[in-house]
Scaffold this motif. Structure first.
Motif, mmCIF file in Angstrom:
data_model
loop_
_atom_site.group_PDB
_atom_site.id
_atom_site.type_symbol
_atom_site.label_atom_id
_atom_site.label_comp_id
_atom_site.label_asym_id
_atom_site.label_seq_id
_atom_site.Cartn_x
_atom_site.Cartn_y
_atom_site.Cartn_z
ATOM 1 N N UNK A 181 -1.948 -20.177 6.146
ATOM 2 C CA UNK A 181 -2.093 -20.532 4.728
ATOM 3 C C UNK A 181 -0.838 -21.220 4.192
ATOM 4 N N UNK A 182 -1.021 -22.073 3.187
ATOM 5 C CA UNK A 182 0.134 -22.655 2.514
ATOM 6 C C UNK A 182 0.076 -24.157 2.302
ATOM 7 N N UNK A 183 -1.070 -24.790 2.614
ATOM 8 C CA UNK A 183 -1.171 -26.243 2.481
ATOM 9 C C UNK A 183 -0.982 -26.691 1.030
ATOM 10 N N UNK A 184 -1.575 -25.959 0.085
ATOM 11 C CA UNK A 184 -1.433 -26.332 -1.321
ATOM 12 C C UNK A 184 0.007 -26.244 -1.793
ATOM 13 N N UNK A 185 0.689 -25.214 -1.365
ATOM 14 C CA UNK A 185 2.099 -25.035 -1.733
ATOM 15 C C UNK A 185 2.929 -26.206 -1.219
ATOM 16 N N UNK A 261 7.078 -22.778 6.773
ATOM 17 C CA UNK A 261 7.730 -23.658 5.795
ATOM 18 C C UNK A 261 7.186 -23.404 4.392
ATOM 19 N N UNK A 262 5.914 -22.995 4.303
ATOM 20 C CA UNK A 262 5.314 -22.723 2.992
ATOM 21 C C UNK A 262 5.884 -21.455 2.371
ATOM 22 N N UNK A 263 6.271 -20.502 3.190
ATOM 23 C CA UNK A 263 6.840 -19.251 2.670
ATOM 24 C C UNK A 263 8.116 -19.537 1.891
ATOM 25 N N UNK A 264 8.983 -20.360 2.467
ATOM 26 C CA UNK A 264 10.228 -20.716 1.792
ATOM 27 C C UNK A 264 9.945 -21.392 0.454
ATOM 28 N N UNK A 265 8.988 -22.308 0.460
ATOM 29 C CA UNK A 265 8.646 -23.030 -0.771
ATOM 30 C C UNK A 265 8.045 -22.100 -1.817
ATOM 31 N N UNK A 266 7.169 -21.195 -1.386
ATOM 32 C CA UNK A 266 6.540 -20.258 -2.329
ATOM 33 C C UNK A 266 7.589 -19.350 -2.963
ATOM 34 N N UNK A 267 8.532 -18.900 -2.164
ATOM 35 C CA UNK A 267 9.618 -18.064 -2.701
ATOM 36 C C UNK A 267 10.447 -18.821 -3.736
ATOM 37 N N UNK A 268 10.495 -20.149 -3.592
ATOM 38 C CA UNK A 268 11.239 -20.986 -4.541
ATOM 39 C C UNK A 268 10.399 -21.369 -5.757
ATOM 40 N N UNK A 269 9.161 -20.873 -5.816
ATOM 41 C CA UNK A 269 8.339 -21.073 -6.995
ATOM 42 C C UNK A 269 7.330 -22.200 -6.932
ATOM 43 N N UNK A 270 7.169 -22.845 -5.782
ATOM 44 C CA UNK A 270 6.199 -23.935 -5.691
ATOM 45 C C UNK A 270 4.774 -23.375 -5.683
ATOM 46 N N UNK A 271 3.917 -24.002 -6.458
ATOM 47 C CA UNK A 271 2.515 -23.593 -6.551
ATOM 48 C C UNK A 271 1.730 -24.756 -7.145
ATOM 49 N N UNK A 272 0.410 -24.659 -7.076
ATOM 50 C CA UNK A 272 -0.437 -25.727 -7.616
ATOM 51 C C UNK A 272 -1.182 -25.255 -8.864
ATOM 52 N N UNK A 296 3.746 -14.004 -3.105
ATOM 53 C CA UNK A 296 2.666 -13.534 -2.242
ATOM 54 C C UNK A 296 1.300 -13.782 -2.892
ATOM 55 N N UNK A 297 1.210 -13.564 -4.192
ATOM 56 C CA UNK A 297 -0.042 -13.821 -4.901
ATOM 57 C C UNK A 297 -0.390 -15.308 -4.868
ATOM 58 N N UNK A 298 0.628 -16.148 -4.867
ATOM 59 C CA UNK A 298 0.392 -17.586 -4.796
ATOM 60 C C UNK A 298 -0.423 -17.957 -3.555
ATOM 61 N N UNK A 299 -0.106 -17.332 -2.420
ATOM 62 C CA UNK A 299 -0.822 -17.621 -1.181
ATOM 63 C C UNK A 299 -2.294 -17.212 -1.260
ATOM 64 N N UNK A 300 -2.599 -16.180 -2.016
ATOM 65 C CA UNK A 300 -3.962 -15.649 -2.063
ATOM 66 C C UNK A 300 -4.949 -16.620 -2.698
ATOM 67 N N UNK A 301 -4.482 -17.450 -3.626
ATOM 68 C CA UNK A 301 -5.394 -18.388 -4.288
ATOM 69 C C UNK A 301 -4.970 -19.838 -4.068
ATOM 70 N N UNK A 302 -4.057 -20.057 -3.142
ATOM 71 C CA UNK A 302 -3.581 -21.399 -2.824
ATOM 72 C C UNK A 302 -4.713 -22.236 -2.231
ATOM 73 N N UNK A 303 -5.024 -23.413 -2.807
ATOM 74 C CA UNK A 303 -6.096 -24.245 -2.255
ATOM 75 C C UNK A 303 -5.706 -24.802 -0.892
ATOM 76 N N UNK A 304 -6.563 -24.602 0.082
ATOM 77 C CA UNK A 304 -6.298 -25.076 1.429
ATOM 78 C C UNK A 304 -7.071 -26.369 1.676
ATOM 79 N N UNK A 305 -6.382 -27.414 1.988
ATOM 80 C CA UNK A 305 -7.045 -28.657 2.364
ATOM 81 C C UNK A 305 -7.217 -28.654 3.873
ATOM 82 N N UNK A 306 -8.472 -28.747 4.313
ATOM 83 C CA UNK A 306 -8.786 -28.684 5.740
ATOM 84 C C UNK A 306 -8.250 -27.388 6.340
#
Length: 349
Positions: A181-185, A261-272, A296-306
């Motif tokens: 998971x993490x494409x949207x981030x 790589x998405x974990x680092x970005x999510x911890x830094x506040x990136x979200x869609x 962590x909640x960001x990953x749960x509803x992060x839109x996944x492309x493909x």
């Protein structure tokens, strides 16, 4: 530097990838009063359960699977955009357990603002993916539109008795997720110009990996329900399984496969923004642990492309099914939770 390399496709659109999808709650409202066409004996899968594709029986041994999927750019490189969009469109065919046989291209571009070579590269990227899947692009349709759009109308074949549905899960099933998971981030970081080269490679590798394993899952012992995780995020697509099957899901936060790589970005506040709309649509039916971190909640509803396939199966078959994913190159695949009798909701532990 070439003219095409100077163009940032994502700057032409207000959204990108599967994050363009209409939010689940809004879509439900739109479709609420649309009349169904009634029962048709050969229409095996229609709109009733929000499944990944329609299925129409041709004869006792063959059924046609039909889907369409398209979106606006999630990356700036036109060739990569075409590859991602085509991979995503074919995923719906694989999610039904089918083998893709043909595709039609869907193209919308601001002709006056994009050079012809950029449009050619988008189409070429899609064609390359279809070639890898053994699928001809037999035609399509194009329009002059204010935002770039690319995707496919895809057709596949499956045995009528081997269709994979999203509403056949059973009490006690294990839940398996096939991709990280993490494409949207990552896409949020790319749009802001802060996505690293390493993160881009990781994002592209995941988003262009064809879910071919779906064809192998069809007819396998213990497989009960399958869908692919795309714009509604892992919770949204799991919720469709829960509602269609009348079951309650429990997933383990620690077991979710997250792209590093998405974990680092999510911890830094990136979200869609799409992730926020997703949560607004189904958050009322999700039970979260009190100590869950915002990233962590960001990953749960992060839109996944493909995104990856989500499979529910008899628990005794879970190990062999995860092994099958690994054999097909889906190294992030793992069991992330289970299903049980109860209200169609999701509990995150």
């Amino acid at each position: 530097m070439s003219r095409t390399s100077e163009i940032k496709l994502t700057s032409f659109s207000h959204g990108g990838g599967c994050g363009c999808k209409i939010a689940p709650a809004v879509l439900e409202e739109i479709l609420e009063k649309i009349p169904h066409h009634g029962h048709h004996p050969d229409l095996l899968v229609g709109v009733e359960t929000s499944d990944d594709a329609a299925v129409y029986k041709i004869n006792d041994d063959q059924a046609i699977v039909a889907t369409t999927d398209f979106f606006m750019p999630i990356v700036d490189d036109p060739y990569d955009f075409g590859r991602i969009a085509a991979t995503n469109a074919l995923s719906d065919i694989y999610a039904m357990g089918a083998r893709p046989i043909m595709a039609l291209a869907i193209v919308g571009v601001p002709v006056a603002r994009l050079p012809t070579e950029v449009i050619q590269q988008v189409v070429a990227g899609g064609a390359a993916v279809c070639r890898d899947a053994g699928v001809p692009i037999a035609g399509g349709h194009s329009i002059d539109s204010p935002e770039p759009i690319y995707g496919l109308a895809a057709l596949g074949l499956v045995h009528p008795q081997k269709i994979l549905r999203n509403n056949q899960a059973r009490d006690g099933d294990a839940v398996i997720l096939g991709k990280g998971l993490g494409i949207g981030i990552m896409s949020a970081a790319l749009k802001k110009g802060t996505l690293s080269a390493a993160a881009y490679v990781q994002m592209l590798s995941s988003a262009t990996q064809l879910n071919t394993v779906g064809s192998r899952l069809a007819g396998s012992d213990g497989i009960h329900a399958v869908t692919d995780v795309t714009g509604f995020g892992i919770l949204g697509h799991l919720m469709e399984i829960c509602r269609g099957s009348g079951l309650h899901a429990e997933i383990m936060l620690s077991k979710l496969p997250l792209l590093p790589e998405a974990v680092t970005l999510a911890r830094d506040g990136y979200a869609t923004g799409a992730g926020e709309r997703n949560w607004a649509s189904y958050g009322h039916a999700v039970n979260l642990p009190k100590d869950i971190a915002p990233w962590q909640q960001t990953f749960l509803c992060d839109p996944q492309t493909s995104g990856g396939l989500m499979v529910t199966c008899a628990p005794e078959t879970a190990t062999s099914i995860v092994a099958l994913f690994h054999q097909e190159g889906f190294l992030y695949a793992r069991v992330i939770g289970s299903l049980k009798e109860g209200t169609p909701e999701i509990t995150v532990n």
